[in-house]
Motif scaffolding. Structure first.
Motif, PDB file in Angstrom:
ATOM      1  N   LEU A 104       0.810  -1.215   0.000  1.00 25.66           N
ATOM      2  CA  LEU A 104       0.000   0.000   0.000  1.00 25.66           C
ATOM      3  C   LEU A 104       0.847   1.271   0.000  1.00 25.66           C
ATOM      4  N   ILE A 105       1.925   1.255   0.785  1.00 30.77           N
ATOM      5  CA  ILE A 105       2.740   2.463   0.954  1.00 30.77           C
ATOM      6  C   ILE A 105       3.818   2.583  -0.115  1.00 30.77           C
ATOM      7  N   ILE A 106       4.485   1.475  -0.422  1.00 31.23           N
ATOM      8  CA  ILE A 106       5.596   1.510  -1.380  1.00 31.23           C
ATOM      9  C   ILE A 106       5.158   1.074  -2.777  1.00 31.23           C
ATOM     10  N   LYS A 107       3.942   0.549  -2.884  1.00 31.91           N
ATOM     11  CA  LYS A 107       3.397   0.091  -4.167  1.00 31.91           C
ATOM     12  C   LYS A 107       4.168  -1.102  -4.726  1.00 31.91           C
ATOM     13  N   THR A 108       4.596  -2.002  -3.839  1.00 33.12           N
ATOM     14  CA  THR A 108       5.261  -3.219  -4.294  1.00 33.12           C
ATOM     15  C   THR A 108       4.213  -4.274  -4.627  1.00 33.12           C
ATOM     16  N   ARG A 109       4.649  -5.322  -5.312  1.00 32.27           N
ATOM     17  CA  ARG A 109       3.734  -6.400  -5.687  1.00 32.27           C
ATOM     18  C   ARG A 109       3.352  -7.221  -4.458  1.00 32.27           C
ATOM     19  N   PHE A 110       2.085  -7.551  -4.356  1.00 29.52           N
ATOM     20  CA  PHE A 110       1.613  -8.370  -3.233  1.00 29.52           C
ATOM     21  C   PHE A 110       2.103  -9.799  -3.420  1.00 29.52           C
ATOM     22  N   ASP A 111       2.800 -10.328  -2.417  1.00 26.05           N
ATOM     23  CA  ASP A 111       3.384 -11.659  -2.483  1.00 26.05           C
ATOM     24  C   ASP A 111       2.491 -12.646  -1.732  1.00 26.05           C
ATOM     25  N   LYS A 112       1.954 -13.635  -2.462  1.00 27.17           N
ATOM     26  CA  LYS A 112       1.035 -14.602  -1.853  1.00 27.17           C
ATOM     27  C   LYS A 112       1.720 -15.445  -0.784  1.00 27.17           C
ATOM     28  N   SER A 113       2.994 -15.808  -1.029  1.00 34.79           N
ATOM     29  CA  SER A 113       3.702 -16.620  -0.033  1.00 34.79           C
ATOM     30  C   SER A 113       3.894 -15.845   1.262  1.00 34.79           C
ATOM     31  N   ASN A 114       4.137 -14.537   1.151  1.00 39.31           N
ATOM     32  CA  ASN A 114       4.245 -13.706   2.342  1.00 39.31           C
ATOM     33  C   ASN A 114       2.951 -13.737   3.146  1.00 39.31           C
ATOM     34  N   PHE A 115       1.825 -13.742   2.445  1.00 36.19           N
ATOM     35  CA  PHE A 115       0.525 -13.772   3.119  1.00 36.19           C
ATOM     36  C   PHE A 115       0.341 -15.080   3.882  1.00 36.19           C
ATOM     37  N   VAL A 116       0.812 -16.191   3.293  1.00 30.50           N
ATOM     38  CA  VAL A 116       0.720 -17.491   3.967  1.00 30.50           C
ATOM     39  C   VAL A 116       1.550 -17.473   5.250  1.00 30.50           C
ATOM     40  N   TYR A 117       2.758 -16.898   5.164  1.00 34.14           N
ATOM     41  CA  TYR A 117       3.619 -16.817   6.346  1.00 34.14           C
ATOM     42  C   TYR A 117       2.937 -15.999   7.452  1.00 34.14           C
ATOM     43  N   THR A 118       2.276 -14.919   7.062  1.00 32.45           N
ATOM     44  CA  THR A 118       1.628 -14.081   8.068  1.00 32.45           C
ATOM     45  C   THR A 118       0.474 -14.809   8.741  1.00 32.45           C
ATOM     46  N   LEU A 119      -0.227 -15.649   7.991  1.00 31.14           N
ATOM     47  CA  LEU A 119      -1.317 -16.421   8.576  1.00 31.14           C
ATOM     48  C   LEU A 119      -0.798 -17.366   9.654  1.00 31.14           C
ATOM     49  N   LEU A 120       0.374 -17.959   9.411  1.00 27.63           N
ATOM     50  CA  LEU A 120       0.990 -18.825  10.425  1.00 27.63           C
ATOM     51  C   LEU A 120       1.319 -18.021  11.683  1.00 27.63           C
TER      52      LEU A 120
END
Length: 290
Positions: free
Chosen positions: A108-124
């Motif tokens: 949102l702030i830096i306008k980088t690409r959303f990484d799906k694997s990062n989202f999985v890590y955050t869920l853990l």
């Protein structure tokens, strides 16, 4: 790239000791951070001045450094308040949710690409935190404060990435320390109005604060600013999830905190460590590809 990887884990090792000072130093969270920034801002300025590392910065870049310094100061006050409301283990393990906040805020702030694997890590990490929340109810206020601290830690990491890219890291961290000091100085006015208790200066506390401000603040954040130019804010934040491991081990040795922890806590921490392991494998793969 391997040297960068080693620098990152050395920074995490240093960070693992910072929570311990929250237990060793008797001052409340505000006074602790205020003195820490007072010493750090003075120390970094004279050291970098002597080494001829300070460069002229445009006013805009100075403001960026001051803003991130204020964010950092807010994070640290909340972090040490969390420790004093609970213990070292609780205060540091909630920082693992920094990866969750960063995964959302960085695109949102830096306008980088959303990484799906990062989202999985955050869920853990979030699942691990829910398990920790089932821990003793007397620590839940400390956990809640730790979560807000984690949000500011994420904002610091993201804005570090946004503002310090291609800038001189030595000058930038100098303005960060100055910004943190100025922010704490401004906040000192309402603090003194609301708190009429006298502040006693103790030799042992001052010794710990000098050590904290120099080795575990100036050196640590110089490394973080340098790393933020090469690695994503998410990678740095998630790798810093190792911080609770070092802090918990030290707390067990020095303060016998293992007597206060139960199975739910360790299960939650284990899930967070799995998250770190997966991210580290991702970093190593990136290194080998290069």
């Amino acid at each position: 790239m391997l040297q960068l990887f080693l620098k990152l884990h050395f920074a995490v090792l240093l960070a693992g000791f910072t929570g311990v000072f929250g237990r060793l130093i008797s001052y409340d969270a505000f006074i602790l951070v205020f003195i820490r920034f007072s010493i750090a801002a003075t120390f970094i300025y004279f050291i970098l001045k002597a080494m001829h590392k300070l460069k002229k910065f445009p006013v805009r870049h100075k403001i960026h450094g001051i803003i991130t310094g204020a964010i950092l100061a807010t994070h640290l006050v909340l972090f040490y308040l969390s420790i004093k409301l609970s213990n070292i283990s609780i205060g540091t393990v909630t920082l693992a949710t920094t990866g969750f906040f960063t995964a959302v805020l960085e695109p949102l702030i830096i306008k980088t690409r959303f990484d799906k694997s990062n989202f999985v890590y955050t869920l853990l990490s979030v699942l691990g935190l829910f398990l920790i929340f089932n821990f003793d109810t007397k620590f839940r206020i400390g956990i809640a404060v730790g979560l807000v601290s984690s949000l500011f830690s994420s904002l610091f990491a993201v804005f570090n990435k946004k503002f310090s890219y291609k800038k001189d890291p030595y000058t930038f961290v100098n303005y960060q320390m100055f910004g943190g000091f100025v922010f704490m100085l401004i906040c000192a006015v309402p603090y003194l109005v609301l708190n009429d208790e006298p502040i006693e200066f103790r030799k042992l506390d001052i010794f710990y604060l000098v050590l904290l401000a120099t080795v575990f603040t100036v050196l640590l954040y110089l490394l973080v600013v340098q790393l933020s130019e090469k690695l994503s804010a998410f990678t740095i934040s998630l790798t810093f999830n190792l911080e609770p491991v070092y802090a918990i081990l030290i707390a067990m040795i020095l303060f016998n905190e293992n007597k206060e922890l139960n199975f739910s806590f360790y299960l939650g921490v284990s899930l967070m460590l799995i998250c770190v392991f997966l991210q580290n494998r991702k970093i190593k793969k990136h290194i080998s590809d290069r």
